[in-house]
Design a protein around this motif. Structure first.
Motif, PDB file in Angstrom:
ATOM      1  N   LEU A  82       0.842  -1.313   0.092  1.00 60.65           N
ATOM      2  CA  LEU A  82       0.082  -0.093   0.076  1.00 60.65           C
ATOM      3  C   LEU A  82       0.636   1.188  -0.267  1.00 60.65           C
ATOM      4  N   LEU A  83       1.847   1.194   0.551  1.00 61.14           N
ATOM      5  CA  LEU A  83       2.764   2.594   0.845  1.00 61.14           C
ATOM      6  C   LEU A  83       3.547   2.725  -0.616  1.00 61.14           C
ATOM      7  N   LEU A  84       3.911   1.718  -1.372  1.00 68.20           N
ATOM      8  CA  LEU A  84       4.567   2.014  -2.624  1.00 68.20           C
ATOM      9  C   LEU A  84       3.271   2.648  -3.818  1.00 68.20           C
ATOM     10  N   GLN A  85       2.134   1.955  -3.408  1.00 68.42           N
ATOM     11  CA  GLN A  85       1.010   2.679  -4.415  1.00 68.42           C
ATOM     12  C   GLN A  85       0.642   4.012  -3.992  1.00 68.42           C
ATOM     13  N   ILE A  86       0.598   4.441  -2.384  1.00 67.97           N
ATOM     14  CA  ILE A  86       0.348   5.674  -2.208  1.00 67.97           C
ATOM     15  C   ILE A  86       1.578   6.728  -2.971  1.00 67.97           C
ATOM     16  N   PHE A  87       2.913   6.192  -2.707  1.00 64.08           N
ATOM     17  CA  PHE A  87       4.075   7.063  -3.333  1.00 64.08           C
ATOM     18  C   PHE A  87       3.956   7.101  -4.760  1.00 64.08           C
ATOM     19  N   SER A  88       3.723   6.057  -5.504  1.00 65.41           N
ATOM     20  CA  SER A  88       3.619   6.077  -7.060  1.00 65.41           C
ATOM     21  C   SER A  88       2.673   6.927  -7.256  1.00 65.41           C
ATOM     22  N   PHE A  89       1.507   6.971  -6.699  1.00 63.64           N
ATOM     23  CA  PHE A  89       0.344   7.765  -7.291  1.00 63.64           C
ATOM     24  C   PHE A  89       0.921   9.318  -6.795  1.00 63.64           C
ATOM     25  N   GLY A  90       1.520   9.479  -5.905  1.00 63.88           N
ATOM     26  CA  GLY A  90       2.053  10.838  -5.418  1.00 63.88           C
ATOM     27  C   GLY A  90       3.042  11.323  -6.249  1.00 63.88           C
ATOM     28  N   ILE A  91       3.805  10.666  -6.812  1.00 67.03           N
ATOM     29  CA  ILE A  91       4.933  10.907  -7.656  1.00 67.03           C
ATOM     30  C   ILE A  91       4.225  11.393  -9.287  1.00 67.03           C
ATOM     31  N   LEU A  92       3.273  10.641  -9.419  1.00 71.59           N
ATOM     32  CA  LEU A  92       2.418  10.864 -10.574  1.00 71.59           C
ATOM     33  C   LEU A  92       1.852  12.458 -10.406  1.00 71.59           C
ATOM     34  N   ILE A  93       1.318  12.558  -9.419  1.00 70.03           N
ATOM     35  CA  ILE A  93       0.757  13.777  -9.310  1.00 70.03           C
ATOM     36  C   ILE A  93       1.875  14.958  -9.300  1.00 70.03           C
ATOM     37  N   ASN A  94       2.824  14.727  -8.616  1.00 72.46           N
ATOM     38  CA  ASN A  94       4.051  15.523  -8.291  1.00 72.46           C
ATOM     39  C   ASN A  94       4.686  15.917  -9.582  1.00 72.46           C
ATOM     40  N   CYS A  95       4.743  14.864 -10.634  1.00 68.19           N
ATOM     41  CA  CYS A  95       5.123  15.126 -11.885  1.00 68.19           C
ATOM     42  C   CYS A  95       4.494  16.162 -12.703  1.00 68.19           C
ATOM     43  N   LEU A  96       3.047  15.929 -12.573  1.00 74.34           N
ATOM     44  CA  LEU A  96       2.011  16.932 -13.512  1.00 74.34           C
ATOM     45  C   LEU A  96       2.542  18.268 -12.890  1.00 74.34           C
ATOM     46  N   ALA A  97       2.531  18.435 -11.335  1.00 79.30           N
ATOM     47  CA  ALA A  97       2.653  19.734 -10.788  1.00 79.30           C
ATOM     48  C   ALA A  97       3.923  20.468 -11.142  1.00 79.30           C
ATOM     49  N   HIS A  98       5.071  19.684 -11.977  1.00 77.20           N
ATOM     50  CA  HIS A  98       6.112  20.418 -12.291  1.00 77.20           C
ATOM     51  C   HIS A  98       5.772  21.379 -13.610  1.00 77.20           C
ATOM     52  N   ILE A  99       4.701  20.881 -14.326  1.00 78.56           N
ATOM     53  CA  ILE A  99       4.347  21.813 -15.408  1.00 78.56           C
ATOM     54  C   ILE A  99       3.897  23.142 -15.117  1.00 78.56           C
ATOM     55  N   PRO A 100       3.015  23.385 -14.161  1.00 77.70           N
ATOM     56  CA  PRO A 100       2.626  24.805 -13.894  1.00 77.70           C
ATOM     57  C   PRO A 100       3.885  25.477 -13.004  1.00 77.70           C
ATOM     58  N   PHE A 101       4.653  24.780 -12.177  1.00 75.38           N
ATOM     59  CA  PHE A 101       5.762  25.057 -11.325  1.00 75.38           C
ATOM     60  C   PHE A 101       6.832  25.722 -12.204  1.00 75.38           C
ATOM     61  N   THR A 102       7.110  24.972 -13.475  1.00 79.44           N
ATOM     62  CA  THR A 102       7.922  25.576 -14.246  1.00 79.44           C
ATOM     63  C   THR A 102       7.533  27.094 -15.101  1.00 79.44           C
ATOM     64  N   LEU A 103       6.288  27.039 -15.438  1.00 80.10           N
ATOM     65  CA  LEU A 103       5.690  28.012 -16.241  1.00 80.10           C
ATOM     66  C   LEU A 103       5.657  29.223 -15.180  1.00 80.10           C
ATOM     67  N   ILE A 104       5.551  29.033 -13.906  1.00 81.02           N
ATOM     68  CA  ILE A 104       5.250  30.173 -13.017  1.00 81.02           C
ATOM     69  C   ILE A 104       6.683  30.755 -12.770  1.00 81.02           C
ATOM     70  N   GLN A 105       7.827  29.765 -12.655  1.00 79.71           N
ATOM     71  CA  GLN A 105       8.929  30.277 -12.257  1.00 79.71           C
ATOM     72  C   GLN A 105       9.772  31.017 -13.914  1.00 79.71           C
ATOM     73  N   SER A 106       9.342  30.415 -14.695  1.00 77.15           N
ATOM     74  CA  SER A 106      10.031  31.017 -16.054  1.00 77.15           C
ATOM     75  C   SER A 106       9.204  32.369 -16.159  1.00 77.15           C
ATOM     76  N   GLY A 107       7.965  32.572 -15.658  1.00 79.07           N
ATOM     77  CA  GLY A 107       7.396  33.960 -15.902  1.00 79.07           C
ATOM     78  C   GLY A 107       7.646  35.099 -14.816  1.00 79.07           C
ATOM     79  N   ASN A 108       8.738  34.799 -14.276  1.00 79.10           N
ATOM     80  CA  ASN A 108       9.222  35.701 -13.229  1.00 79.10           C
ATOM     81  C   ASN A 108       8.475  36.100 -11.887  1.00 79.10           C
ATOM     82  N   SER A 109       7.668  34.903 -11.882  1.00 83.79           N
ATOM     83  CA  SER A 109       6.912  34.991 -10.556  1.00 83.79           C
ATOM     84  C   SER A 109       7.199  34.023  -9.569  1.00 83.79           C
ATOM     85  N   ALA A 110       8.638  33.811  -9.043  1.00 85.05           N
ATOM     86  CA  ALA A 110       9.142  32.897  -8.364  1.00 85.05           C
ATOM     87  C   ALA A 110       8.498  33.223  -6.782  1.00 85.05           C
TER      88      ALA A 110
END
Length: 142
Positions: free
Chosen positions: A1-29
């Motif tokens: 169960l722990l690895l399933q929670i972590f794998s799903f969390g990593i999937l979500i975290n990978c998706l969050a890198h998209i807006p994070f990078t867009l915000i950082q590149s838009g001078n809104s750190a």
């Protein structure tokens, strides 16, 4: 169960890198820093409580909750800062690629390596077809 929670969390975290990078590149750190500073004390409190209440599984679930909230806030901040319309966010392409990511997660539910191999082969062939079709479509338009 722990690895399933972590794998799903990593999937979500990978998706969050998209807006994070867009915000950082838009001078809104400062925006991402503010979001993380607000989250930190809430996350520490949640981890403390869930660890005491549910043990290691509670800790993993607290992390999953934080990753999910972080992703939602990052997408919301990106939407607000980039002045995106809802039509852009919910376009056919965006929904299709989002579903494709979720469908790509399905093989982790199977234990048999043969089933995973077949599934990933079908996914790879589908992606090759989609990219090829998109490229042909773009060449016809130009």
């Amino acid at each position: 169960l722990l690895l399933q929670i972590f794998s799903f969390g990593i999937l979500i975290n990978c998706l969050a890198h998209i807006p994070f990078t867009l915000i950082q590149s838009g001078n809104s750190a400062r925006t991402t820093a503010f979001i993380h500073c607000i989250q930190f004390p809430l996350f520490v409190s949640l981890v403390w409580w869930m660890t005491l209440k549910f043990g290691v599984r509670g800790t993993a679930l607290a992390w999953l909750i934080r990753i999910s909230v972080d992703s939602i806030l990052m997408f919301g901040a990106c939407w607000y800062l980039r002045k995106w319309s809802l039509q852009t966010i919910f376009s056919r392409k965006a929904i299709f690629y989002s579903l494709l990511i979720v469908v790509g997660y399905i093989p982790s539910l199977f234990r048999e390596i043969e089933v995973r191999a077949i599934y990933y082969s079908i996914m790879l062939l589908s992606m090759i077809y989609i990219v090829y079709r998109e490229r042909i479509s773009n060449e016809i338009k130009s």
